[in-house]
Design a protein around this motif. Structure first.
Motif: not given
Ligand code: GCO
Length: 470
Positions: A12-23, A73-80, A402-408
């Protein structure tokens, strides 16, 4: 009641998310061209306190620290997301080598750290040069998007395993071209807005074809990220359920049906009358590309009731229930059953397909380091845990999550709200750009490492649609 384990599937993917213009910031560095958000932020009154994404979180400079923070932190994925005008300053033609090199370094470091890259090609920052030629009201922009996708796929398609063409095309069309509360801030007729929707869907199909033609990585997953309304009928009357069902077709299936079946919902098409989009021969076949996954962004619910509206396209929203708890986002009720309801409803209506929660999270704008230097955010831990418990129940009912990405990942530029809203699991001091992981970051990191957590069992609460069907 003793706690129970909420364990998630293997891999299972455990990640966090961002977007280009926002960060990212660096709005005009290294050859990046202006985006519609750079322009929109200069419009008086468009953004709270006149703030802009010109600096944002300075992620363009701090990217390595930010990746290391997720790893620690221990996350295993990054949504960007990739900024299109950073890769093609005018949205077409020659690539901006420095822009591409930034994303290459970012992805290579993710892979080195064991963070699975989840790349979004379009998270709202259209090159201004394309907007100057009509933006998404022009079919040519869909063709330009196809070339952009091919360009990025040629460069990163040998190493990025997960790709989404668009993030929330519904916001791009309705907030950008109907209400005008987001860039490019236009207020167009219903027919033009429906044509924008069609061009975005067409661009998605063309982009998927380009990705699959140009990317070389075996097993690459390609899809799209939507933010379906989590529709919740007010309880008790069949007409409320009927009104909610109708709005599911208007708000959600208007996107899902073309993507998954290659046609617009017939009854909704009829209600639109003269405002329907112009569809060229072959468009619907192009739009309907096999999806390897569907990303879902969800935060709160939309309570629908049968009311005064005589227009089937226009819903009646019920007011917030008495005593509703909200995050700092105006009217965003905290209602964790949305997670099970949306995952189950999408699967029930459209068949079992791989799903990712690509955004879920809460803004609490008062987040700040305390005297101990730490950021205590128990309300966000409760929000994440409660929604994950409902995700777990959806999994138990057969949903292929299959996975969860916290915003943000971090506090960032929240569009028209500027920096007033804090969605991050990591606090950002926008004077010093210092990052401070909040307690929720440590909590989610532990969940990621353990692939689950302990919590009180959930009371039974099937979604109203499930109840209504008996
Ligand atoms: C969205 C966008 C994010 C927002 C987040 C909070 O879903 O609207 O993808 O960019 O910042 O959702 O509103």
């Amino acid at each position: 009641m003793p706690n129970q384990r909420f364990d998630f599937p293997q891999d299972f993917l455990w990640g966090a998310a961002t977007s280009a213009y926002q960060v990212e910031g660096a709005a005009d560095e290294d050859g990046k061209g202006p985006s519609i958000w750079d322009t929109f932020c200069r419009r008086p009154g468009a953004i709270q306190r006149g703030e802009t994404g010109a600096e944002a979180c300075r992620h363009y400079r701090h990217w390595k620290e930010d990746l290391a923070l997720m790893k620690d932190l221990g996350l295993n994925a990054y949504r960007f997301s990739v900024s299109w005008p950073r890769v093609q300053s005018e949205g077409r033609g020659r690539a901006n080598e420095k822009g591409l090199a930034f994303y290459e370094r970012l992805v290579d470091e993710m892979l080195r750290l064991g963070l699975r890259p989840n790349l979004t090609l379009y998270h709202w920052d259209l090159p201004q040069a394309l907007e100057d030629k009509g933006g998404w009201t022009s079919r040519d922009t869909a063709l330009a998007f196809q070339d952009y996708c091919a360009l990025v796929a040629r460069r990163l398609g040998d190493r990025v395993p997960m790709w989404a063409t668009f993030n929330e095309p519904d916001c791009v069309s309705h907030a950008g071209y109907e209400s005008g509360v987001q860039a490019p801030g236009r207020r167009e007729s219903p027919q033009v807005v429906n044509q924008v929707v069609h061009h975005l869907l067409l661009a998605h199909g063309l982009g998927m074809q380009a990705l699959r033609r140009e990317a070389r990585l075996k097993g690459l997953q390609a899809g799209i990220v939507l933010n379906p309304l989590v529709i919740w009928p007010t309880p008790g009357r069949p007409e409320d359920v009927a009104a909610a069902e109708r709005h599911w077709r208007v708000a959600n299936d208007w996107w899902l049906e073309p993507l998954l079946k290659g046609g617009y919902p017939e009854e909704v098409w009829g209600w639109m009358g003269k405002d329907v989009p112009r569809v060229e021969p072959g468009d619907l076949q192009t739009i309907r590309q096999d999806l390897d996954f569907l990303g879902l962004n969800l935060y709160t619910r939309a309570r629908i009731t049968a009311g005064a509206s005589k227009d089937p396209l226009v819903p009646d929203y019920a007011p917030l229930p008495e005593g509703a708890r909200c995050t700092s986002m105006p009217g965003w009720e905290i209602f964790p059953p949305i997670m099970e309801s949306l995952l189950v409803e999408v699967t029930r209506r459209w068949g079992r397909l791989p799903l990712y929660v690509t955004e879920n999270g809460a803004s609490f704008s008062q987040d700040a380091p305390g005297p101990d230097g730490r950021v205590h955010d128990p309300a966000r831990i409760d929000y994440l845990r409660d929604h994950l418990q409902h995700a777990h129940r959806a999994l138990a009912s057969g949903v292929d999550l299959r996975g969860y990405f916290a915003w943000s990942l971090m506090d960032n530029f929240e569009w028209s709200f500027g920096y007033a809203q804090r969605f991050g699991i990591v606090h950002v001091d926008f004077q010093t750009f210092r990052r401070t992981p909040k307690d929720s970051a440590h909590w989610l990191g532990r969940v990621a490492r353990e692939n689950g957590f302990e919590a009180e069992p959930l009371p039974p609460r099937p979604s109203p649609f499930v109840q209504a069907r008996g």
